[in-house]
Design a protein around this motif. Structure first.
Motif, PDB file in Angstrom:
ATOM      1  N   ALA A 219      -2.748  32.406 -14.753  1.00 28.84           N
ATOM      2  CA  ALA A 219      -3.287  31.459 -13.772  1.00 28.84           C
ATOM      3  C   ALA A 219      -2.707  30.060 -13.959  1.00 28.84           C
ATOM      4  N   ARG A 220      -2.378  29.694 -15.176  1.00 29.41           N
ATOM      5  CA  ARG A 220      -1.898  28.342 -15.474  1.00 29.41           C
ATOM      6  C   ARG A 220      -0.369  28.251 -15.526  1.00 29.41           C
ATOM      7  N   PHE A 221       0.332  29.385 -15.409  1.00 35.97           N
ATOM      8  CA  PHE A 221       1.795  29.395 -15.558  1.00 35.97           C
ATOM      9  C   PHE A 221       2.462  29.101 -14.210  1.00 35.97           C
ATOM     10  N   PRO A 222       3.502  28.254 -14.186  1.00 37.76           N
ATOM     11  CA  PRO A 222       4.197  27.933 -12.923  1.00 37.76           C
ATOM     12  C   PRO A 222       5.179  29.021 -12.504  1.00 37.76           C
ATOM     13  N   LEU A 223       4.658  30.131 -11.995  1.00 36.92           N
ATOM     14  CA  LEU A 223       5.534  31.210 -11.542  1.00 36.92           C
ATOM     15  C   LEU A 223       6.322  30.779 -10.310  1.00 36.92           C
ATOM     16  N   PRO A 224       7.617  31.107 -10.231  1.00 35.88           N
ATOM     17  CA  PRO A 224       8.419  30.733  -9.047  1.00 35.88           C
ATOM     18  C   PRO A 224       8.001  31.551  -7.832  1.00 35.88           C
ATOM     19  N   ALA A 225       8.015  30.905  -6.657  1.00 36.40           N
ATOM     20  CA  ALA A 225       7.708  31.606  -5.410  1.00 36.40           C
ATOM     21  C   ALA A 225       8.910  32.443  -4.997  1.00 36.40           C
ATOM     22  N   MET A 226       8.644  33.469  -4.205  1.00 32.59           N
ATOM     23  CA  MET A 226       9.717  34.369  -3.789  1.00 32.59           C
ATOM     24  C   MET A 226      10.079  34.232  -2.314  1.00 32.59           C
TER      25      MET A 226
END
Length: 436
Positions: A219-226
């Motif tokens: 929830a806190r990790f900045p995952l890249p959008a696709m």
């Protein structure tokens, strides 16, 4: 079907050249956890067989319920991803799994066969949500030529989880129960069965806590959008194309379905098989430790397969591995003693690259149809539910004979590698264009 790659239409496309290394590392932890939790079932099943005095059909029905969840949860999972986005869906999936793990504590406290089935369905539904999102995500974020290699590499972490789970289950479930440490055929008293049922409480509490912590991290990790723009273009393009024109997908869906019958049948009946006097004459706890070798072979095979596929076509590697799996299954059926046991362990090495390779071959050339194709392939994991057929064969004709079903499954995988995986009517891949 809603796209598992999209971020709910609210994220912006990733910039060209963006690095996904940290994101893949975090996703690898998800692969590890769902592999770990799935394979706990392999030690849980012989345990429940003893606690509830089940036959092989009833025992394998437990695993069938697990994989039926993939069939019912895949479409809702994809729709959820479209509505709330990729990252929130991962968190929801992890929390769903944690809730199911806590539900297993309730099932053990009663104890109840019915509640156990329900809670395993809940856990599997959470895993389905993770699968629908993570597998295609890994497959499309790099060059399509190395998709099989990339997914095999990340799936190796899944195998690391499956290798450690039998040791965890053997020690904390089978090793702490009367049924797990007694000789094969020992009849337990009602009090002993009740005490054995309680042995699953600690393992599932630990699992629930780990899943909750991982949910917070995700929830806190900045995952890249696709790339939401890509998804909008894909939706418009889909109207002009048909999934049924793509041979690699049409034959890939049953390939995943059939492969899961083989993998789950071997894993779930392994402990019971090698415990037999004519095979290795082990207790269930001892057999659970050998099961770790089977899953360890899958981990080694995926690391090796990832390297091999950098130089050799994925279809060729898949064909060779399916032939190897067919041969060792025949050895398992027609021999006894240590040879039969070690041949069954060896099938893990040959099964290793099958799921990720079939998956990436199945979505190859789908272009704007990649999302729907990915969803269908994940739904096909429900094939694991048909392990109950092998349970019925084991009851009717003998456990060893039932592995002929596994051998037959390997032949279909060979057919897919040689002919069914050939790409027909390939479409341009807009997703790949936005990520380079």
């Amino acid at each position: 079907m809603a796209g598992p790659i999209a971020s709910g239409g609210r994220a912006t496309a990733a910039p060209p050249g963006a690095s996904y290394g940290r994101a893949l590392g975090l996703l690898a932890s998800l692969f590890f956890m769902w592999g770990f939790i799935t394979v706990i079932n392999n030690t849980l099943l012989p345990h429940l067989r003893s606690v509830f005095d089940l036959n092989y059909t009833q025992t394998t029905l437990i695993e069938s319920v697990w994989f039926i969840a993939y069939f019912f949860a895949s479409i809702p999972a994809a729709k959820l991803i479209e509505r709330v986005g990729y990252q929130k869906s991962l968190v929801i999936g992890l929390l769903t799994m944690a809730a199911g793990a806590l539900g297993m504590v309730l099932a053990a406290s009663l104890p109840s066969y019915g509640v156990t089935l329900i809670m395993l369905f809940v856990i599997a539904s959470g895993i389905t949500l993770l699968q629908v999102a993570a597998n295609p995500y890994v497959a499309v974020i790099g060059p399509s030529e190395t998709a099989s290699s990339r997914l095999n590499l990340v799936q190796a972490m899944n195998s690391a989880g499956t290798m450690l789970a039998p040791l965890f289950g053997a020690y904390l479930i089978l090793g702490r129960s009367k049924g797990g440490t007694a000789a094969t055929g020992t009849v337990l008293t009602e009090a002993e069965r009740l005490a054995d049922a309680q042995s699953v409480i600690l393992p599932y509490v630990i699992v629930a806590v780990v899943l909750a912590v991982l949910a917070v991290v995700i929830a806190r990790f900045p995952l890249p959008a696709m790339g939401s723009a890509t998804s909008r273009v894909a939706k418009a393009d889909r109207k002009n194309h048909s999934l049924w024109k793509h041979r690699n997908l049409v034959f890939g869906v049953p390939a995943i379905f059939i492969y899961l019958i083989a993998e789950i049948g071997v894993a779930n009946l392994f402990v019971n098989f090698v415990s037999q006097p004519e095979i290795a004459n082990l207790t269930n706890e001892q057999a659970g430790r050998y099961l770790a070798l089977l899953w360890g072979g899958m981990m080694i095979g995926r690391f090796a397969g990832s390297a091999i596929m950098q130089r050799i076509r994925a279809e060729t590697v898949l064909a060779v591995f399916s032939i190897g799996a067919f041969v060792v299954m025949l050895i398992t059926v027609f021999t006894t003693g240590p040879i039969a046991m070690w041949s069954l362990i060896l099938v893990g090495l040959f099964h290793s690259i099958m799921f990720p390779t079939i998956f990436t071959l199945g979505i190859k050339g789908l272009g704007p149809l990649t999302e729907e194709g990915s969803g269908l392939l994940i739904m096909a994991i429900a094939g694991g539910a048909l392990v109950v057929v092998q349970g019925w064969i084991a009851d009717a004709y003998g456990l060893q004979t039932s592995f002929l079903l596994t051998a037959a499954c390997e032949l279909y995988i060979l057919f897919y590698a040689v002919w069914g995986a050939k790409v027909t009517a390939p479409l341009p891949d807009p997703v790949a264009e936005t990520t380079h």
